[in-house]
Design a protein around this motif. Sequence first.
Motif, mmCIF file in Angstrom:
data_model
loop_
_atom_site.group_PDB
_atom_site.id
_atom_site.type_symbol
_atom_site.label_atom_id
_atom_site.label_comp_id
_atom_site.label_asym_id
_atom_site.label_seq_id
_atom_site.Cartn_x
_atom_site.Cartn_y
_atom_site.Cartn_z
ATOM 1 N N SER A 65 0.695 -1.254 -0.057
ATOM 2 C CA SER A 65 0.057 0.060 0.008
ATOM 3 C C SER A 65 0.835 1.343 0.142
ATOM 4 O O SER A 65 0.650 2.193 -0.731
ATOM 5 C CB SER A 65 -0.895 -0.117 1.118
ATOM 6 N N THR A 66 2.062 1.213 0.673
ATOM 7 C CA THR A 66 2.794 2.565 0.893
ATOM 8 C C THR A 66 3.590 2.742 -0.453
ATOM 9 O O THR A 66 3.508 3.914 -0.918
ATOM 10 C CB THR A 66 3.988 2.199 2.060
ATOM 11 N N ILE A 67 3.870 1.693 -1.148
ATOM 12 C CA ILE A 67 4.500 1.967 -2.460
ATOM 13 C C ILE A 67 3.623 2.340 -3.414
ATOM 14 O O ILE A 67 3.780 3.289 -4.194
ATOM 15 C CB ILE A 67 5.324 0.426 -2.821
ATOM 16 N N LEU A 68 2.401 1.490 -3.402
ATOM 17 C CA LEU A 68 1.412 1.981 -4.907
ATOM 18 C C LEU A 68 1.001 3.512 -4.571
ATOM 19 O O LEU A 68 0.585 4.077 -5.390
ATOM 20 C CB LEU A 68 0.358 1.036 -4.694
ATOM 21 N N LYS A 69 0.625 3.720 -3.349
ATOM 22 C CA LYS A 69 0.198 5.097 -3.056
ATOM 23 C C LYS A 69 1.253 6.183 -3.248
ATOM 24 O O LYS A 69 0.989 7.418 -3.874
ATOM 25 C CB LYS A 69 -0.160 5.224 -1.499
ATOM 26 N N ALA A 70 2.553 5.837 -3.056
ATOM 27 C CA ALA A 70 3.681 6.791 -3.641
ATOM 28 C C ALA A 70 3.613 6.969 -5.152
ATOM 29 O O ALA A 70 3.701 8.143 -5.536
ATOM 30 C CB ALA A 70 4.965 6.105 -2.951
ATOM 31 N N LEU A 71 3.363 5.982 -5.858
ATOM 32 C CA LEU A 71 3.318 5.825 -7.254
ATOM 33 C C LEU A 71 2.283 6.681 -7.984
ATOM 34 O O LEU A 71 2.074 7.151 -8.929
ATOM 35 C CB LEU A 71 3.252 4.411 -7.727
ATOM 36 N N ARG A 72 0.975 6.697 -7.114
ATOM 37 C CA ARG A 72 -0.371 7.419 -7.471
ATOM 38 C C ARG A 72 -0.464 8.926 -6.847
ATOM 39 O O ARG A 72 -1.230 9.371 -7.666
ATOM 40 C CB ARG A 72 -1.219 6.752 -7.091
ATOM 41 N N LYS A 73 0.642 9.449 -6.183
ATOM 42 C CA LYS A 73 0.353 10.900 -5.841
ATOM 43 C C LYS A 73 0.331 11.834 -7.376
ATOM 44 O O LYS A 73 -0.571 12.759 -7.142
ATOM 45 C CB LYS A 73 1.387 11.316 -4.978
ATOM 46 N N SER A 74 1.174 11.484 -7.976
ATOM 47 C CA SER A 74 1.280 12.431 -9.303
ATOM 48 C C SER A 74 1.948 11.569 -10.434
ATOM 49 O O SER A 74 2.751 10.550 -9.926
ATOM 50 C CB SER A 74 1.997 13.742 -9.175
ATOM 51 N N PHE A 75 1.576 11.804 -11.677
ATOM 52 C CA PHE A 75 2.497 11.064 -12.624
ATOM 53 C C PHE A 75 3.994 11.129 -12.694
ATOM 54 O O PHE A 75 4.569 10.141 -12.731
ATOM 55 C CB PHE A 75 1.715 11.516 -14.162
ATOM 56 N N PHE A 76 4.427 12.203 -12.112
ATOM 57 C CA PHE A 76 5.865 12.337 -12.242
ATOM 58 C C PHE A 76 6.111 12.789 -10.631
ATOM 59 O O PHE A 76 5.636 13.188 -9.979
ATOM 60 C CB PHE A 76 6.261 13.738 -12.752
ATOM 61 N N PHE A 77 7.401 12.087 -10.431
ATOM 62 C CA PHE A 77 7.679 11.893 -8.779
ATOM 63 C C PHE A 77 9.101 11.999 -9.102
ATOM 64 O O PHE A 77 9.865 11.479 -9.756
ATOM 65 C CB PHE A 77 7.063 11.031 -8.243
ATOM 66 N N THR A 78 9.792 12.298 -7.603
ATOM 67 C CA THR A 78 11.229 12.049 -7.499
ATOM 68 C C THR A 78 11.568 10.689 -7.068
ATOM 69 O O THR A 78 10.855 10.249 -6.231
ATOM 70 C CB THR A 78 11.867 13.114 -6.819
ATOM 71 N N VAL A 79 12.621 9.975 -7.640
ATOM 72 C CA VAL A 79 13.143 8.836 -6.988
ATOM 73 C C VAL A 79 14.759 9.264 -6.671
ATOM 74 O O VAL A 79 15.367 9.709 -7.381
ATOM 75 C CB VAL A 79 13.043 7.634 -8.096
ATOM 76 N N THR A 80 14.999 8.610 -5.392
ATOM 77 C CA THR A 80 16.304 8.734 -4.992
ATOM 78 C C THR A 80 17.087 7.415 -4.803
ATOM 79 O O THR A 80 16.467 6.450 -4.291
ATOM 80 C CB THR A 80 16.573 9.523 -3.626
ATOM 81 N N PHE A 81 18.061 7.002 -5.559
ATOM 82 C CA PHE A 81 18.755 5.982 -5.366
ATOM 83 C C PHE A 81 20.392 5.674 -5.808
ATOM 84 O O PHE A 81 20.760 6.863 -6.108
ATOM 85 C CB PHE A 81 18.351 4.908 -6.746
ATOM 86 N N LEU A 82 20.820 5.015 -5.318
ATOM 87 C CA LEU A 82 22.426 4.901 -5.493
ATOM 88 C C LEU A 82 22.868 4.489 -7.051
ATOM 89 O O LEU A 82 22.275 3.306 -7.631
ATOM 90 C CB LEU A 82 22.812 3.687 -4.565
ATOM 91 N N HIS A 83 23.298 5.219 -7.820
ATOM 92 C CA HIS A 83 23.518 5.064 -9.296
ATOM 93 C C HIS A 83 24.828 4.459 -9.416
ATOM 94 O O HIS A 83 25.914 4.838 -8.821
ATOM 95 C CB HIS A 83 23.465 6.371 -9.966
ATOM 96 N N PRO A 84 24.874 3.433 -10.170
ATOM 97 C CA PRO A 84 26.073 2.306 -10.232
ATOM 98 C C PRO A 84 27.248 3.218 -11.123
ATOM 99 O O PRO A 84 28.394 2.888 -10.909
ATOM 100 C CB PRO A 84 25.584 1.405 -10.947
ATOM 101 N N GLU A 85 27.063 4.153 -11.868
ATOM 102 C CA GLU A 85 27.979 4.991 -12.549
ATOM 103 C C GLU A 85 28.973 5.853 -11.574
ATOM 104 O O GLU A 85 30.237 5.960 -11.710
ATOM 105 C CB GLU A 85 27.180 6.032 -13.675
ATOM 106 N N THR A 86 28.063 6.690 -10.720
ATOM 107 C CA THR A 86 28.762 7.458 -10.011
ATOM 108 C C THR A 86 29.204 6.966 -8.363
ATOM 109 O O THR A 86 29.811 7.625 -7.725
ATOM 110 C CB THR A 86 27.921 8.731 -9.560
ATOM 111 N N ASN A 87 28.374 5.795 -8.206
ATOM 112 C CA ASN A 87 28.614 5.353 -6.675
ATOM 113 C C ASN A 87 27.769 6.223 -5.853
ATOM 114 O O ASN A 87 28.478 6.216 -4.616
ATOM 115 C CB ASN A 87 29.685 4.667 -6.330
ATOM 116 N N GLN A 88 26.976 7.177 -6.135
ATOM 117 C CA GLN A 88 26.480 8.234 -5.181
ATOM 118 C C GLN A 88 25.033 8.217 -5.469
ATOM 119 O O GLN A 88 24.496 7.638 -6.522
ATOM 120 C CB GLN A 88 27.035 9.448 -5.615
ATOM 121 N N MET A 89 24.326 8.634 -4.333
ATOM 122 C CA MET A 89 23.152 8.816 -4.323
ATOM 123 C C MET A 89 22.604 9.761 -5.571
ATOM 124 O O MET A 89 23.147 11.152 -5.693
ATOM 125 C CB MET A 89 22.251 9.252 -3.057
ATOM 126 N N LYS A 90 21.590 9.584 -6.361
ATOM 127 C CA LYS A 90 21.016 10.504 -7.437
ATOM 128 C C LYS A 90 19.332 10.477 -7.115
ATOM 129 O O LYS A 90 18.905 9.699 -7.113
ATOM 130 C CB LYS A 90 21.362 9.732 -8.859
#
Length: 117
Positions: free
Chosen positions: A59-84
């Motif tokens: 429910s937490t995930i599905l609600k986060a994906l429905r709040k608006s069509f575009f949203f921010t995602v923060t994740f560890l990017h493999p190219e920079t090895n930093q959070m993006k």
Amino acid sequence: MAIFKINGVDMPSPSDIQIGIQDIVKAERNAKALAIAEFIASKDKLSFTWSYVTQEDLSTILKALRKSFFFTVTFLHPETNQMKTGTFYPGDRTVGVMDVQNGVVRYKDFKFDVVER
């Protein structure tokens, strides 16, 4: 620390994350059949999978994906090895029902993709 966030909110840890880096190119062939290409951008595509997920986490995930069509995602990017943090939109979401125990549905194989805008 969460493995990833949507709109700054920690999401439940998935069983698997696949990170795809997609090059956007405008390409065609000239009269000599040589490829002519114009690089436009590189975009990320994230594929998330949960082998098993609770009702609350689903429910937490599905609600986060429905709040608006575009949203921010923060994740560890493999190219920079930093959070993006980037702006993404969702792909299809699928979830299987494993069983019901004591009136509680247990879910499995929850999957979805997000694609960078």
